[in-house]
Design an enzyme around this catalytic site. Structure first.
Site, mmCIF file in Angstrom:
data_model
loop_
_atom_site.group_PDB
_atom_site.id
_atom_site.type_symbol
_atom_site.label_atom_id
_atom_site.label_comp_id
_atom_site.label_asym_id
_atom_site.label_seq_id
_atom_site.Cartn_x
_atom_site.Cartn_y
_atom_site.Cartn_z
ATOM 1 N N HIS A 124 2.424 3.701 1.928
ATOM 2 C CA HIS A 124 2.740 3.739 3.360
ATOM 3 C C HIS A 124 2.722 5.167 3.901
ATOM 4 O O HIS A 124 3.109 6.102 3.201
ATOM 5 C CB HIS A 124 4.129 3.146 3.613
ATOM 6 C CG HIS A 124 4.300 1.786 3.014
ATOM 7 N ND1 HIS A 124 3.780 0.658 3.602
ATOM 8 C CD2 HIS A 124 4.892 1.384 1.869
ATOM 9 C CE1 HIS A 124 4.072 -0.387 2.830
ATOM 10 N NE2 HIS A 124 4.738 0.034 1.775
ATOM 11 N N HIS A 153 0.851 -1.200 0.000
ATOM 12 C CA HIS A 153 0.000 0.000 0.000
ATOM 13 C C HIS A 153 0.879 1.239 0.000
ATOM 14 O O HIS A 153 2.108 1.138 0.060
ATOM 15 C CB HIS A 153 -0.971 -0.004 1.182
ATOM 16 C CG HIS A 153 -0.337 0.035 2.553
ATOM 17 N ND1 HIS A 153 0.434 -0.979 3.062
ATOM 18 C CD2 HIS A 153 -0.375 0.976 3.526
ATOM 19 C CE1 HIS A 153 0.831 -0.670 4.288
ATOM 20 N NE2 HIS A 153 0.369 0.521 4.588
ATOM 21 N N ASP A 191 4.223 5.814 7.009
ATOM 22 C CA ASP A 191 5.200 5.937 8.093
ATOM 23 C C ASP A 191 6.649 5.770 7.642
ATOM 24 O O ASP A 191 7.558 5.945 8.434
ATOM 25 C CB ASP A 191 4.882 4.891 9.171
ATOM 26 C CG ASP A 191 4.933 3.489 8.595
ATOM 27 O OD1 ASP A 191 4.760 3.332 7.367
ATOM 28 O OD2 ASP A 191 5.179 2.550 9.366
ATOM 29 N N HIS A 192 6.871 5.392 6.379
ATOM 30 C CA HIS A 192 8.235 5.272 5.860
ATOM 31 C C HIS A 192 8.147 5.402 4.343
ATOM 32 O O HIS A 192 7.066 5.242 3.780
ATOM 33 C CB HIS A 192 8.854 3.912 6.222
ATOM 34 C CG HIS A 192 8.201 2.760 5.528
ATOM 35 N ND1 HIS A 192 7.065 2.141 6.024
ATOM 36 C CD2 HIS A 192 8.467 2.124 4.352
ATOM 37 C CE1 HIS A 192 6.694 1.189 5.205
ATOM 38 N NE2 HIS A 192 7.520 1.143 4.162
HETATM 39 N N1 LIG Z 1 4.458 5.717 15.986
HETATM 40 C C1 LIG Z 1 4.422 5.207 14.643
HETATM 41 C C2 LIG Z 1 2.983 5.005 14.232
HETATM 42 C C3 LIG Z 1 2.899 4.059 13.115
HETATM 43 C C4 LIG Z 1 1.476 3.794 12.635
HETATM 44 O O1 LIG Z 1 0.510 4.529 12.866
HETATM 45 N N2 LIG Z 1 1.383 2.706 11.886
HETATM 46 C C5 LIG Z 1 0.207 2.345 11.180
HETATM 47 C C6 LIG Z 1 0.594 1.558 9.952
HETATM 48 S S1 LIG Z 1 1.220 2.612 8.697
HETATM 49 C C7 LIG Z 1 -0.735 1.474 11.979
HETATM 50 O O2 LIG Z 1 -1.735 1.083 11.448
HETATM 51 N N3 LIG Z 1 -0.435 1.155 13.234
HETATM 52 C C8 LIG Z 1 -1.314 0.306 13.979
HETATM 53 C C9 LIG Z 1 -1.016 0.366 15.435
HETATM 54 O O3 LIG Z 1 -0.087 1.082 15.826
HETATM 55 O O4 LIG Z 1 -1.724 -0.336 16.181
HETATM 56 C C10 LIG Z 1 5.127 6.200 13.701
HETATM 57 O O5 LIG Z 1 5.234 7.378 14.054
HETATM 58 O O6 LIG Z 1 5.553 5.794 12.630
HETATM 59 FE FE LIG Z 2 0.413 1.467 6.659
#
Ligand SMILES: N[C@@H](CCC(=O)N[C@@H](CS)C(=O)NCC(=O)O)C(=O)O
Ligand SMILES: [Fe+2]
Length: 354
Positions: free
Chosen positions: A59, A57, A61-62
């Site tokens: 993304h 997908h 977060d990266h």
């Molecule tokens: N703290 C992380 C958050 C990451 C985040 O929100 N990840 C998404 C996926 S892109 C998610 O669905 N996380 C599910 C969860 O944390 O339960 C960051 O800053 O990158």
């Molecule tokens: Fe994601």
């Protein structure tokens, strides 16, 4: 099949390498931009050819490594069509296959975390790469990028849970140190999506998650909509020698290059004095600084010339390149194979015995 699960600690992202052992053709699912050099080194060391990168997908977060790996290795980029990213070589729809050697991966549309989320299922249904649709005992959030809890509920329950119970589930992330689960396990134990839980319970759960947005979201989403093509030129790879980067994270130089460029570099031998003056001898002009005293004595070195670090086999000197890097030296490489390979290739030595 050749299979490796790789991890990016910064974003807790999993990248998966799959390859067909006979043809050596490989694909990478969800590569991370900052790890492209690591992934390329592994692919090289395993003797593979990267045919495709696939993203589950867009993304948040990266940044994906898809574009950078295409630049480095000539791989092609496949993305889900519904994600809306530009610049890929293939835009996958539900049911589309991507082949590597004699094997293939099938796209299964599993929207809900984002509208374009796709699960990739291996041809024999022994493995599914669910991205952020289904995580281990969890699932992706549904509060941005056209996320929708009801849609995610149906994707997981009707599509992912329709796979065989033995099918291993490899997620896009894990934030707790877990690496793999199975369809059967999640049907029973997923606290949000297990078969005993109703749709409204799930929607209520997802509405009240209360998570902060990912830290990288503002930069990551626009970059991923271009398959990870950076706005600005990326940091240069070292160009003072034809260095190779190992999967262990070390820059190395080959003995034949060093032999021709002895005067252009500073050679630091990190063995003990008895070895330096022992039967293997040392590279002409090498300076002795045993590994144990390198931290204290790095002030004796200047940054004008690149540094090549040497030891008996190349192991201690690999560690020395890391220490020197931390001390601020950016042009440092390990002599591949150390004095053993230098001698085996019959290059000149000072001291030593024939
Ligand atoms: N703290 C992380 C958050 C990451 C985040 O929100 N990840 C998404 C996926 S892109 C998610 O669905 N996380 C599910 C969860 O944390 O339960 C960051 O800053 O990158
Ligand atoms: Fe994601």
């Amino acid at each position: 099949m050749i299979f490796r699960q790789l991890f990016d600690p910064q974003s807790s992202t999993y990248t998966y390498l799959l390859a067909d052992p006979a043809s050596r053709e490989a694909l990478l699912i969800d590569p991370v931009f900052e790890q492209a050099r690591r992934d390329a080194a592994l692919i090289d060391e395993l003797g593979l050819k990267l045919a495709w990168t696939l993203d589950t997908h867009v993304h948040a977060d990266h940044v994906t490594g898809a574009w950078l790996l295409r630049e480095k290795l000539g791989s092609r980029i496949a993305v889900p069509k519904a994600g809306g990213a530009q610049g890929a070589d293939r835009f996958l729809q539900d049911g589309d296959d991507v082949g590597f050697g004699t094997r293939k991966i099938k796209s299964l549309a599993t929207p809900g975390h984002t509208s374009g989320c796709t699960t990739y299922v291996l041809d024999d249904q022994s493995m599914a790469f669910t991205g952020d649709a289904l995580l281990i005992r969890g699932c992706g959030r549904t509060d941005f990028q056209q996320g929708d809890a009801r849609t995610l509920f149906h994707s997981v329950r009707e599509r992912i849970f329709a796979l065989p119970e033995r099918c291993l589930v490899y997620p896009g992330h894990d934030y707790r140190g877990l690496s793999v689960t199975s369809v059967g396990e999640e049907k029973l134990f997923n606290p949000r999506l297990a078969e005993s839980i109703g749709e409204d319970d799930f929607v209520g759960y997802m509405t009240h998650l209360g998570l902060a947005h990912p830290k990288q979201m503002e930069a990551a989403v626009p970059a991923n909509l271009k398959c990870g093509k950076p706005l600005h030129q990326t940091a240069q790879e070292p160009d003072w020698a034809p260095l190779t980067y190992t999967f262990a994270g070390i820059w190395e130089v080959q003995p034949h290059w060093l032999e021709e460029h002895l005067r252009e570099v500073r050679i630091v031998d990190v063995r003990e004095p008895a070895e330096f003056n022992g039967p293997l001898g040392h590279v002409p002009g090498a300076q002795l600084i045993p590994l144990g005293s390198l931290n204290g004595r790095s002030g004796e070195l200047t940054k004008e010339k690149p540094i090549v670090v040497v030891c008996r086999s190349g192991a201690r000197s690999a560690q020395a390149t890391v220490l020197l890097g931390k001390a601020g030296f950016d042009k440092v490489a390990n002599l591949s194979g150390g004095m053993l390979r230098w001698r085996a290739q019959r290059f000149a030595v000072e001291g030593g015995t024939e």
